[in-house]
Design an enzyme around this catalytic site. Structure first.
Site, PDB file in Angstrom:
ATOM      1  N   CYS A 258       0.839  -1.268   0.108  1.00 30.61           N
ATOM      2  CA  CYS A 258       0.106  -0.009   0.038  1.00 30.61           C
ATOM      3  C   CYS A 258       0.961   1.305   0.164  1.00 30.61           C
ATOM      4  O   CYS A 258       1.541   1.604  -0.911  1.00 30.61           O
ATOM      5  CB  CYS A 258      -1.104  -0.207   0.992  1.00 30.61           C
ATOM      6  SG  CYS A 258      -2.342   1.151   0.895  1.00 30.61           S
TER       7      CYS A 258
ATOM      8  N   HIS B   1      -3.824  -4.915   0.463  1.00 29.29           N
ATOM      9  CA  HIS B   1      -3.363  -5.198   2.089  1.00 29.29           C
ATOM     10  C   HIS B   1      -3.371  -6.646   1.849  1.00 29.29           C
ATOM     11  O   HIS B   1      -4.366  -7.255   2.349  1.00 29.29           O
ATOM     12  CB  HIS B   1      -4.088  -4.568   2.850  1.00 29.29           C
ATOM     13  CG  HIS B   1      -3.538  -3.199   3.367  1.00 29.29           C
ATOM     14  ND1 HIS B   1      -2.546  -2.830   4.070  1.00 29.29           N
ATOM     15  CD2 HIS B   1      -4.077  -2.038   2.686  1.00 29.29           C
ATOM     16  CE1 HIS B   1      -2.609  -1.409   4.068  1.00 29.29           C
ATOM     17  NE2 HIS B   1      -3.424  -1.088   3.279  1.00 29.29           N
TER      18      HIS B   1
ATOM     19  N   GLU C  16      -2.005  -8.728   3.829  1.00 28.85           N
ATOM     20  CA  GLU C  16      -1.848  -9.153   5.271  1.00 28.85           C
ATOM     21  C   GLU C  16      -3.216  -9.375   5.780  1.00 28.85           C
ATOM     22  O   GLU C  16      -3.279  -9.920   6.829  1.00 28.85           O
ATOM     23  CB  GLU C  16      -0.904  -8.050   5.996  1.00 28.85           C
ATOM     24  CG  GLU C  16      -1.277  -7.117   6.586  1.00 28.85           C
ATOM     25  CD  GLU C  16      -1.524  -5.851   5.292  1.00 28.85           C
ATOM     26  OE1 GLU C  16      -2.131  -4.757   5.765  1.00 28.85           O
ATOM     27  OE2 GLU C  16      -1.208  -6.096   4.319  1.00 28.85           O
TER      28      GLU C  16
END
Length: 239
Positions: free
Chosen positions: A120, A220, A222
């Site tokens: 990001c 993102h 994660e």
């Protein structure tokens, strides 16, 4: 590849993760603290690595000598002064000290060919560090807010990936990701190759040419513990 010779008793790759420096509360305390969302740590551990936090204080590029990989984490807006732009009215949350910190680490990782995953804001910092610029408020460009639908609410983006790229080898021709950003790549830096875009044209992934693993994504990864392919690929690239 990062140095493995000094790993000692550790058998898993050591992955540095850049952190925020923000006011935080714990117990009876409310003080400035180095922090990063736990999902980054969990993703690195689940992929087989050991996470090490890299706060924007006392930055020393020699830390890359003991790391096997580097994650540039998401976060606040990149300071437009970093790419000689006048601040947009919506660019209100910047941390120039963190920008400097991450730019030093990005250059050091590329100089040492340490595997790098930029997420990001991390992709934006990768572009700016190499000489690119940003759209400061993406809705002005794409005429919608889907990339940041509501405060503290992730959107979902579908990206089309360029074949024959590292991104495609990891994720295939298309991927979905959680997104939360209002800035994005504008002028792409020399040596940075765009490898994925959203349907509205937003740059969603880019790779640094001439490196085995120097990849940034605008979403993102994660946030999806069921899909750790990018983190797993980062870990494997260190071995």
């Amino acid at each position: 590849m990062g140095s493995n010779g000094s790993r000692g008793i550790l058998s898993r790759p050591r992955i540095g993760i850049t952190t925020y420096l923000e006011p935080a509360a714990w117990g009876i305390w409310n003080r400035d603290a180095a922090l990063v969302p736990r999902v980054y740590l969990d993703a690195v551990v689940a992929a087989g690595g050991v996470p090490l936090l890299l706060p924007p204080v006392g930055t020393d590029p020699s830390v890359l000598e003991i790391l096997d990989g580097l994650v540039i984490a998401g976060g606040c807006d990149v300071d437009p002064g970093s790419y000689r732009a006048t601040p947009h009215p919506e660019t209100v949350d910047t941390r120039p000290g963190r920008d400097d910190h991450e730019a030093i680490l990005i250059r050091a990782a590329l100089d040492r060919d340490v595997p790098l995953l930029a997420i990001c804001r991390g992709l934006q910092m990768l572009n700016v560090t190499l000489g690119g610029t940003l759209h400061q408020h993406l809705p002005d460009v794409v005429a919608h807010d889907a990339h940041r639908p509501e405060p503290a609410t992730f959107g979902t983006v579908e990206v089309k990936i360029e074949p024959g790229t590292l991104t495609a080898r990891i994720l295939g021709e298309r991927a979905d990701g959680s997104c939360y950003h209002h800035q994005a790549l504008d002028i792409v830096a020399p040596g940075l190759k765009v490898t994925a875009r959203a349907g509205d044209g937003t740059v969603e992934a880019a790779e640094v040419e001439g490196h085995d693993f120097a990849l940034g994504v605008q979403w993102h990864p994660e946030e999806n513990p069921e899909d750790l392919r990018l983190f797993t690929a980062l870990i494997r690239s260190t071995q």
